[in-house]
Write an enzyme that holds these catalytic residues in place. Sequence first.
Site, PDB file in Angstrom:
ATOM      1  N   LYS A  95       1.561  -1.195  -4.691  1.00  0.00           N
ATOM      2  CA  LYS A  95       1.766  -1.356  -3.253  1.00  0.00           C
ATOM      3  C   LYS A  95       0.848  -0.447  -2.423  1.00  0.00           C
ATOM      4  O   LYS A  95       0.263   0.501  -2.941  1.00  0.00           O
ATOM      5  CB  LYS A  95       3.243  -1.084  -2.909  1.00  0.00           C
TER       6      LYS A  95
HETATM    7  C1  LIG Z   1       7.789  -9.447  -1.714  1.00  0.00           C
HETATM    8  C2  LIG Z   1       8.367  -8.471  -2.708  1.00  0.00           C
HETATM    9  N1  LIG Z   1       9.683  -8.246  -2.710  1.00  0.00           N
HETATM   10  C3  LIG Z   1      10.247  -7.376  -3.556  1.00  0.00           C
HETATM   11  C4  LIG Z   1       9.499  -6.675  -4.469  1.00  0.00           C
HETATM   12  C5  LIG Z   1      10.206  -5.809  -5.467  1.00  0.00           C
HETATM   13  O1  LIG Z   1       9.804  -4.486  -5.451  1.00  0.00           O
HETATM   14  P1  LIG Z   1       9.905  -3.602  -6.799  1.00  0.00           P
HETATM   15  O2  LIG Z   1       8.840  -4.051  -7.716  1.00  0.00           O
HETATM   16  O3  LIG Z   1       9.686  -2.198  -6.279  1.00  0.00           O
HETATM   17  O4  LIG Z   1      11.277  -3.775  -7.322  1.00  0.00           O
HETATM   18  C6  LIG Z   1       8.100  -6.850  -4.486  1.00  0.00           C
HETATM   19  C7  LIG Z   1       7.200  -6.084  -5.378  1.00  0.00           C
HETATM   20  O5  LIG Z   1       7.112  -6.038  -6.505  1.00  0.00           O
HETATM   21  C8  LIG Z   1       7.522  -7.791  -3.594  1.00  0.00           C
HETATM   22  O6  LIG Z   1       6.206  -8.026  -3.597  1.00  0.00           O
END
Ligand SMILES: Cc1ncc(COP(=O)(O)O)c(C=O)c1O
Length: 368
Positions: free
Chosen positions: A185
């Site tokens: 990110k």
């Molecule tokens: C649009 C979106 N929502 C939720 C997530 C979930 O985040 P994480 O990977 O930190 O659980 C991500 C990223 O991976 C994402 O791109």
Amino acid sequence: MLVSRYGYPSQFGDIDELGGRITELLLSGDYITGKPVAAFERNLADYLGAGHATGVNSGTDALILALLTLDVGAGDEVVTVANTFHATVLAIARVGARPVLVDSTDTDQMMDLDRLEAAITPRTKAIIAVHMFGEVLDMNDVVEVARKHGLAVVEDCAQAIGARRDGRAAGTFGDIGCFSFHPSKNLAAAGDAGAVVTSDPVLAERLRQLRNLGQREQNHHDALGLNSRMSSFQALVLDHKLPSLDEWNRRRRAVAARYTEALESLPVRVLDVSEDHVGHMYQVIVPERDRTLAELRDRGVDAVLRYPVPIARQPAFAGFGFVPEDYPNADFLAHNALCLPMRPDLTPTEIDTVTTALAAVVGRTEEN
Ligand SMILES: Cc1ncc(COP(=O)(O)O)c(C=O)c1O
């Protein structure tokens, strides 16, 4: 790879300063939701202009906790977009609710707001607006529809930290904003981490309780929560990087602009972006996508697919009976787009390497 997707060494500035703070942390034992987490939460809330920020374990947990906080559960429906990462829809399913999808537009590939209201039923409890690829969805429309129907609004800002529209940060338009600090990110932890922001003190209090096993205070478990506390180590890393985020986002926008200019003469299509985007990903719709991807990778360009199996075709969601053809724009993107390397420190030479390779692969050179 000649042109890689991620470049962590350039993300740390004075790494010795961070190293010193990590050493202090290791010796202190203040490992979980300790002082570094409280400091990062304050700085993040100030940066976003939100009243409260709560550090959690991941962006996925942030979404689950947001829905639990809003009392979304069995028998409820939650409307979201058909073009999103698995976790958005997983969170809805995980709290026992039913996801209802709205197709994305064929221009910016975010929720088609003209179709939003038609997806609302008497069972709808909330909308999850997703700011895809670093772009900000038009939240005025979402909030207006939500207020009209008495729905809560959660923003999935995993891909859009720091993006602003009309001076307001993504994550502060609705009731609760959810962030991911996954290493891919724009603001990257050194592992999994996430945050939830809200300006409502009652929701903030409940979020803090739910992330900590439902404890109001130690040993008093009043609600069914999660163990989703942010690690102090991740908070130190994130706090170290947060002051650089706006500059990194500015550079991502510049990289995107240079790509777009260079690709103008090629038989490819790029997604519409506003001037507010933070360039999380750079998606291109290309001919013969899979061959193009393989050839780009052969030429040392770290292009990837994000996300080749759309939500409506994912086996995990088969029980919801989605019909992929109901979401033609999301389906088209999944089968025809690829993602070019995108990082704030991508040099003009690297960008030229990527666009020259793409020109060669899709059959045209800059000369013709
Ligand atoms: C649009 C979106 N929502 C939720 C997530 C979930 O985040 P994480 O990977 O930190 O659980 C991500 C990223 O991976 C994402 O791109």
